[in-house]
Design a protein around this motif. Structure first.
Motif, PDB file in Angstrom:
ATOM      1  N   GLY A 282      24.847 -33.620  -9.844  1.00 55.88           N
ATOM      2  CA  GLY A 282      25.890 -34.580 -10.221  1.00 55.88           C
ATOM      3  C   GLY A 282      27.275 -34.105 -10.163  1.00 55.88           C
ATOM      4  O   GLY A 282      27.572 -33.010 -10.683  1.00 55.88           O
ATOM      5  N   ASP A 283      28.193 -34.888  -9.328  1.00 58.01           N
ATOM      6  CA  ASP A 283      29.602 -34.377  -9.221  1.00 58.01           C
ATOM      7  C   ASP A 283      30.414 -34.928 -10.185  1.00 58.01           C
ATOM      8  O   ASP A 283      31.220 -34.143 -10.780  1.00 58.01           O
ATOM      9  N   THR A 284      29.938 -35.833 -11.107  1.00 55.44           N
ATOM     10  CA  THR A 284      30.560 -36.218 -12.365  1.00 55.44           C
ATOM     11  C   THR A 284      29.564 -36.110 -13.552  1.00 55.44           C
ATOM     12  O   THR A 284      28.320 -36.155 -13.159  1.00 55.44           O
ATOM     13  N   GLN A 285      29.840 -35.903 -14.697  1.00 58.09           N
ATOM     14  CA  GLN A 285      28.935 -35.967 -16.017  1.00 58.09           C
ATOM     15  C   GLN A 285      28.104 -37.209 -15.881  1.00 58.09           C
ATOM     16  O   GLN A 285      26.584 -37.226 -16.162  1.00 58.09           O
ATOM     17  N   PHE A 286      28.683 -38.349 -15.685  1.00 61.35           N
ATOM     18  CA  PHE A 286      28.080 -39.640 -15.565  1.00 61.35           C
ATOM     19  C   PHE A 286      26.971 -39.766 -14.455  1.00 61.35           C
ATOM     20  O   PHE A 286      25.660 -40.174 -14.675  1.00 61.35           O
ATOM     21  N   ALA A 287      27.286 -39.260 -13.199  1.00 61.68           N
ATOM     22  CA  ALA A 287      26.136 -39.062 -12.342  1.00 61.68           C
ATOM     23  C   ALA A 287      24.680 -38.190 -12.543  1.00 61.68           C
ATOM     24  O   ALA A 287      23.898 -38.604 -12.635  1.00 61.68           O
ATOM     25  N   HIS A 288      25.412 -37.082 -12.920  1.00 58.63           N
ATOM     26  CA  HIS A 288      24.571 -36.326 -13.311  1.00 58.63           C
ATOM     27  C   HIS A 288      23.421 -36.719 -14.515  1.00 58.63           C
ATOM     28  O   HIS A 288      22.401 -36.454 -14.435  1.00 58.63           O
ATOM     29  N   GLU A 289      24.033 -37.364 -15.600  1.00 63.03           N
ATOM     30  CA  GLU A 289      23.080 -37.717 -16.466  1.00 63.03           C
ATOM     31  C   GLU A 289      22.399 -38.728 -16.196  1.00 63.03           C
ATOM     32  O   GLU A 289      21.138 -38.942 -16.610  1.00 63.03           O
ATOM     33  N   SER A 290      22.860 -39.748 -15.447  1.00 63.71           N
ATOM     34  CA  SER A 290      21.735 -40.901 -14.901  1.00 63.71           C
ATOM     35  C   SER A 290      20.825 -40.427 -13.867  1.00 63.71           C
ATOM     36  O   SER A 290      19.734 -41.129 -14.112  1.00 63.71           O
ATOM     37  N   LEU A 291      21.097 -39.513 -13.098  1.00 66.64           N
ATOM     38  CA  LEU A 291      20.087 -38.948 -12.103  1.00 66.64           C
ATOM     39  C   LEU A 291      19.202 -38.129 -13.005  1.00 66.64           C
ATOM     40  O   LEU A 291      17.849 -38.424 -12.510  1.00 66.64           O
ATOM     41  N   THR A 292      19.375 -37.571 -13.862  1.00 63.88           N
ATOM     42  CA  THR A 292      18.442 -36.669 -14.732  1.00 63.88           C
ATOM     43  C   THR A 292      17.717 -37.562 -15.548  1.00 63.88           C
ATOM     44  O   THR A 292      16.479 -37.301 -15.391  1.00 63.88           O
ATOM     45  N   GLN A 293      18.107 -38.668 -16.037  1.00 62.80           N
ATOM     46  CA  GLN A 293      17.233 -39.470 -16.721  1.00 62.80           C
ATOM     47  C   GLN A 293      16.290 -40.163 -15.871  1.00 62.80           C
ATOM     48  O   GLN A 293      15.105 -40.343 -16.100  1.00 62.80           O
ATOM     49  N   LEU A 294      16.891 -40.671 -14.553  1.00 60.97           N
ATOM     50  CA  LEU A 294      15.821 -41.219 -13.779  1.00 60.97           C
ATOM     51  C   LEU A 294      14.646 -40.423 -13.193  1.00 60.97           C
ATOM     52  O   LEU A 294      13.831 -40.641 -12.961  1.00 60.97           O
ATOM     53  N   ALA A 295      15.082 -39.269 -12.813  1.00 61.45           N
ATOM     54  CA  ALA A 295      14.124 -38.112 -12.473  1.00 61.45           C
ATOM     55  C   ALA A 295      13.157 -37.959 -13.681  1.00 61.45           C
ATOM     56  O   ALA A 295      11.941 -37.946 -13.274  1.00 61.45           O
ATOM     57  N   HIS A 296      13.379 -37.688 -14.785  1.00 54.33           N
ATOM     58  CA  HIS A 296      12.556 -37.645 -16.028  1.00 54.33           C
ATOM     59  C   HIS A 296      11.838 -38.851 -16.078  1.00 54.33           C
ATOM     60  O   HIS A 296      10.471 -38.800 -16.606  1.00 54.33           O
ATOM     61  N   SER A 297      11.922 -39.961 -15.697  1.00 52.53           N
ATOM     62  CA  SER A 297      11.422 -41.210 -15.612  1.00 52.53           C
ATOM     63  C   SER A 297      10.251 -41.135 -14.584  1.00 52.53           C
ATOM     64  O   SER A 297       9.157 -41.656 -14.990  1.00 52.53           O
ATOM     65  N   ILE A 298      10.029 -40.254 -13.826  1.00 54.40           N
ATOM     66  CA  ILE A 298       8.984 -40.238 -12.714  1.00 54.40           C
ATOM     67  C   ILE A 298       8.508 -38.934 -12.596  1.00 54.40           C
ATOM     68  O   ILE A 298       7.394 -38.661 -12.001  1.00 54.40           O
ATOM     69  N   SER A 299       9.046 -37.959 -13.277  1.00 58.00           N
ATOM     70  CA  SER A 299       8.564 -36.496 -13.267  1.00 58.00           C
ATOM     71  C   SER A 299       8.419 -35.585 -14.396  1.00 58.00           C
ATOM     72  O   SER A 299       9.613 -35.773 -14.988  1.00 58.00           O
ATOM     73  N   GLY A 300       7.617 -34.732 -14.626  1.00 55.95           N
ATOM     74  CA  GLY A 300       7.755 -33.801 -15.738  1.00 55.95           C
ATOM     75  C   GLY A 300       8.306 -32.444 -15.275  1.00 55.95           C
ATOM     76  O   GLY A 300       8.280 -31.688 -16.211  1.00 55.95           O
ATOM     77  N   ASN A 301       8.877 -32.367 -14.075  1.00 52.03           N
ATOM     78  CA  ASN A 301       9.410 -31.137 -13.692  1.00 52.03           C
ATOM     79  C   ASN A 301      10.815 -31.535 -13.112  1.00 52.03           C
ATOM     80  O   ASN A 301      10.733 -31.514 -11.698  1.00 52.03           O
TER      81      ASN A 301
END
Lengths: 260, 260
Positions: free
Chosen positions: A135-154
């Motif tokens: 993510g280029d901003t903290q906000f983008a990074h956190e949002s995408l990380t959270q989304l990723a965790h919702s579908i993958s354990g890795n």
């Protein structure tokens, strides 16, 4: 937390990703394609989604906009989209840098790269697929990380420079490996043998490689320094000079690797 | 039918094979090695076996003599052994022709080649391992085929010319594939990434290759004809000219294969 998501693109990755996100409880609210008919067709699987070819997406009530389109198109499409305020825009490419989104109308840009090979009609279990997030901003990074965790354990944090390395490594480990199988199959068929005969050996090779580490699992004439067998096998390929050359190069590289 | 078997050699293949044959109800009656101490040590696992370095095996009450020794030694050892009348003598090599046994003291010669990679201490389930059988006399052929069926559900008739082809194909599909993993791991570690991240992708690549056939499962920049990505990846390898050359050769071969 359930998110409202828009999908840019209508290909394989777009479809598998949208399906998986919906199954995880998120809402697919809009499908964009430069081809309105494709967007509409794709949307049939997502009853809550509006569809269209308008690049003005300011009225789309989505939080995350996922671009799953061909590498070459990312820069141009990202630039053309008009997005709602504070939207997060990401692409899903293994090869393109984050900054391909640099001219987007939002500052919250990122990458959401599922490290897997997708085929039409073949279901994929995302729970074990590494999702590489940047993510280029903290906000983008956190949002995408959270989304990723919702579908993958890795979920992995991988920056653009590392993703380039990762993609190169994947070409060797997957694309080239598959081509070795193709070559092998052709060699067998020329000798009236069936590729099936090698499957148990291939499966065990993979097991050993994962278990011991590939550098400790190498077998065959090259690592043994068995020059006589190397010569005899090289000769078998006299009529296929390109294959003979590949055989020579890889064998030599194995010899060099284990001599050190 | 249970057989009385003598084992020539004390390496990995000899051990795995002897163990498996005994578990299938056969009797290991003698172990020969040029090194009497090795034979004795090997024999500790087989209580009914005599051991020794004498090449005069005429008094050994065995029916099938299995040579599991290094390729280079087969011819010389086969020639030196004195065997009981009507004994069947076979070697277990993927690369050496049946006729390496041509000067043996019995006419019933053959090959009993388990197509698998053996490592010390790692148990192998023989039931799915292809066993490639060849016999120079009808008697040798039938005896070895029967023996193979007693430990494996996958017995194949493979003559010496085919076995040469098979071994070459195995080098591409297994040895070279494993080396692709080694290269990939090194590339990842140079970028501070762990090889584990690729494992799900590698496993799926293998699944797809087996399911669709490798020629229908090829993905990546080369088969797409994505020259831009090929150039950029090739550049990443500038400091490793041997790898750059391997990358170029295999990519070119993929392009050529799918252009036709």
């Amino acid at each position: 937390m359930a998110q409202r998501i828009a999908i840019i693109g209508t290909g394989n990755v777009a479809w598998h990703l949208a399906r998986t996100l919906e199954n995880a409880g998120h809402l697919i609210v809009h499908i964009y394609s430069r081809d309105a008919a494709k967007a509409k067709n794709f949307g049939l699987d997502f009853f809550n989604a509006s569809t269209g070819d308008s690049t003005d997406l300011r009225s789309v009530d989505a939080f995350i906009f996922i671009m799953a389109i061909s590498d070459d198109a990312i820069q141009q499409v990202a630039q053309s989209l008009q997005l709602p305020e504070n939207a997060v825009l990401c692409h899903t490419s293994g090869t393109r840098p984050l900054l391909d989104l640099g001219y987007a109308s939002t500052e919250h840009i990122g990458v959401f790269y599922p490290l897997q090979t997708f085929s039409k009609g073949k279901r994929v279990d995302f729970s074990e697929i590494p999702i590489c997030v940047e993510g280029d901003t903290q906000f983008a990074h956190e949002s995408l990380t959270q989304l990723a965790h919702s579908i993958s354990g890795n979920v992995q944090e991988v920056n653009s420079a590392q993703r380039k390395v990762l993609h190169l490594a994947a070409v060797f480990a997957c694309n080239f490996t598959n081509h070795m199988f193709t070559i092998s199959k052709e060699i067998l068929e020329n000798g009236n043998l069936n590729f099936d005969i090698l499957k148990p050996l291939i499966a065990e090779t993979l097991n050993k490689s994962f278990e011991l580490g590939p550098e400790n699992a190498q077998t065959g004439p090259a690592v043994r320094g068995d020059l006589e067998t190397l010569d005899r096998q090289h000769e078998l390929l006299t009529n296929q000079p390109e294959l003979a050359e590949i055989y020579r190069q890889i064998s030599q590289h194995i010899i060099d690797t284990y001599e050190e």
